[in-house]
Scaffold this active site. Structure first.
Site, PDB file in Angstrom:
ATOM      1  CG  ASP A 236      -5.120   2.634  10.809  1.00  0.00           C
ATOM      2  OD1 ASP A 236      -6.084   3.377  11.094  1.00  0.00           O
ATOM      3  OD2 ASP A 236      -5.138   1.849   9.843  1.00  0.00           O
TER       4      ASP A 236
ATOM      5  NE  ARG B 153      -2.930   1.228   3.407  1.00  0.00           N
ATOM      6  CZ  ARG B 153      -3.936   1.439   4.268  1.00  0.00           C
ATOM      7  NH1 ARG B 153      -5.165   1.666   3.822  1.00  0.00           N
ATOM      8  NH2 ARG B 153      -3.722   1.406   5.565  1.00  0.00           N
TER       9      ARG B 153
END
Length: 536
Positions: free
Chosen positions: A448, A169
């Site tokens: 996160d 990612r």
């Protein structure tokens, strides 16, 4: 001037320290490719970012509504499909996600999962060391040379013979990589992550009958997907790769992108394998893009689940769109993680993950994420129970363009605990991020950047609209400031003065206060925070 600087391509400058091994990643060829991508495509990236701001202004002023674009109705109605996934991406029933540090990369690739999404984005602080060493770690993983010894424990880690499939990612289009400039301007973090991984690993991946696979985050529109398609096509050509060598999965984690899923698949149709329901960023985007509308105030974060009507409509449409086009519909990640030392709490967490993955599998997702290796068997069992083949592409769903369902207000309440919890989590997470750890276990949940964004966005939204907690008290600036101060005092008392100071909690508190109390809403908390993690 050292030898590395003498061989830099014209116009390229490196502002970060060149530590041992960095020169094998920041090679002249790699930097030349990056500079080429920057010069060809950064202008369009900047234009698209400016368009995000302009669109937000129109939404705030009531001059535009979120809806399916009329001008692309023919694409949505058309009979077309995307290419089949490569052989090693046909079955993605369990994917593990995490940052790109060396130990994590080994453990994730060794987990009982199909794929590992190595995250340069929300699970990683984009400090110079994290980003370059992450590239070193992934290169070593691809070439099967990666190993790690924990200095504290003496334990050694090595890669197993049949590791999970690696998917990378890259950072979102909004983040710069300030340590590399081309003609005086910083390159995009997204282009840095994409180009460096591709140039150093495509040949070895091909030799192993795999390929360069990516997750692309935070796309807002088909135009941003088109930019990525052009970047991918150009890099494939520049490296002599066949069209379609690069394969991508797009995270549908913005409220604008949900109205353009067909169009995103269409723009990337040469390279795309699927879409992912990135739930946490999606909730954040729901708040952000509709922040001027008092009718879109969300309740406590814990109450905004995937069974909430607007979230359920989002997942249902993603599956239907993907399967109609022959693309994988990937589920998201439950925030619950194993609880050490408390069997009852651990079983409760496992049950919540089990219920979440059972729901996703039953809806028709082709796989979903976990944040810890211990959760892989739970997720696998949920998908194995309903998915005997490699995926559920044959499971078709209703494709009604129901705008109201996707935007439906969310029922629920705002509690004192929810208000305080947002301040507590945001301070703890931002401090972790500033210390270089982008994925942080907090109160037995894996947080996160996306979950921290929800916390700070809710504080801002509730304050601006004068929302009330269950006891009828208005949430105003004075109350938000007091809640942040109380959370900070409690964390400091828990950790002690030394840990508070060295853990950068003062900076975290200051950042949260500025975000929650500002007149204007900051697009991403990582933008001002990035200034504090840049290295000389």
């Amino acid at each position: 001037m050292n030898d590395q600087m003498k061989t830099l391509p014209g116009g390229v400058a490196i502002g970060g320290p060149m530590r041992p091994g960095y020169d094998a990643i920041l090679t002249p060829d790699a930097l030349a490719l990056l500079a080429d991508v920057h010069r060809r495509f950064d202008g369009e990236r900047q234009r698209l970012l400016a368009e995000r701001d302009a669109r937000q202004a129109r939404l705030d002023a009531g001059e535009e509504q979120l809806d399916f674009p009329a001008e692309t109705a023919a694409i949505r109605a058309g009979d077309w499909t995307v290419p089949p996934a490569p052989a090693d991406l046909q079955d993605r029933r369990v994917e593990i996600t995490g940052p790109v540090d060396r130990k994590m990369v080994i453990n994730a690739l060794n987990a009982d999962v199909k794929c590992f999404m190595a995250d340069f984005e929300d699970a990683s602080t984009p400090g110079w060391g994290n980003m370059v060493e992450g590239q070193i770690n992934l290169r070593d993983a691809v070439h099967r040379t990666i190993a790690f010894t924990d200095e504290a424990s003496g334990k050694s880690y090595a890669l197993k013979d049949d590791p999970a499939v690696l998917i990378v990612r890259a950072r979102g289009l909004h983040l710069d990589e300030a340590h590399v400039t081309v003609d005086g301007a910083p390159v995009a973090g997204a282009f840095f992550d994409f180009a460096l991984y591709l140039i150093h690993n495509h040949a070895e991946l091909a030799r192993r009958e795999s390929g360069p696979y990516y997750y692309l985050p935070k796309l807002e529109t088909r135009h941003e997907a088109r930019l990525w398609a052009l970047v991918i096509r150009h890099c494939e050509t520049a490296l002599g790769l066949a069209p379609g060598t690069v394969r991508v999965t797009v995270l549908i984690e913005t409220i604008t992108a949900v109205f353009e899923m067909d169009e995103i698949l269409w723009e990337l149709r040469q390279s795309i394998t699927g879409l992912n329901a990135g739930r946490w960023d999606y909730i954040f985007s729901y708040i952000k893009r509709q922040k001027a509308d008092p009718g879109r105030i969300l309740p406590d974060r814990a109450q905004v689940t995937m069974s909430t009507p607007f979230m359920a409509a989002y997942a249902k449409r993603l599956i239907a769109v993907c399967h109609r086009r022959g693309a994988h519909a990937m589920g998201g990640m439950s925030a619950f993680i194993p609880v050490k030392g408390d069997e009852a709490a651990n079983e409760a967490a496992m049950e919540k993950v089990r219920a979440d993955k059972t729901r996703e599998a039953g809806l028709g997702h082709d796989g979903a994420w976990v944040a810890h290796p211990a959760l892989a068997p739970v997720a696998r069992a949920a998908f194995d129970a309903v998915m005997p083949g490699p995926n559920q592409l044959s499971k078709q769903g209703e494709l009604a363009e129901d705008r109201e369902a996707l935007l439906a207000p969310c029922e629920g309440t705002i509690s004192e605990a929810g208000l305080a919890g947002n301040a507590d989590v945001a301070i703890r997470y931002i401090a972790s991020w500033l210390q270089g750890r982008g994925a942080a276990p907090i109160h037995n949940l894996m947080e996160d950047a996306a979950t921290a964004e929800i916390s700070r966005a809710q504080l801002w939204q509730w304050r601006v609209h004068g929302a009330k907690t269950e006891d009828g008290r208005v949430i105003n600036a004075q109350r938000v400031r007091a809640v942040i101060a109380s959370a900070a005092d409690a964390i400091r008392a828990e950790l002690g003065d030394n840990a508070w100071t060295h853990g950068r909690f003062d900076d975290a508190r200051t950042i949260l206060e500025s975000l929650a109390l500002a007149d204007a809403f900051e697009e991403f908390l990582t933008l001002p925070a990035y200034e504090k993690v840049r290295e000389a």
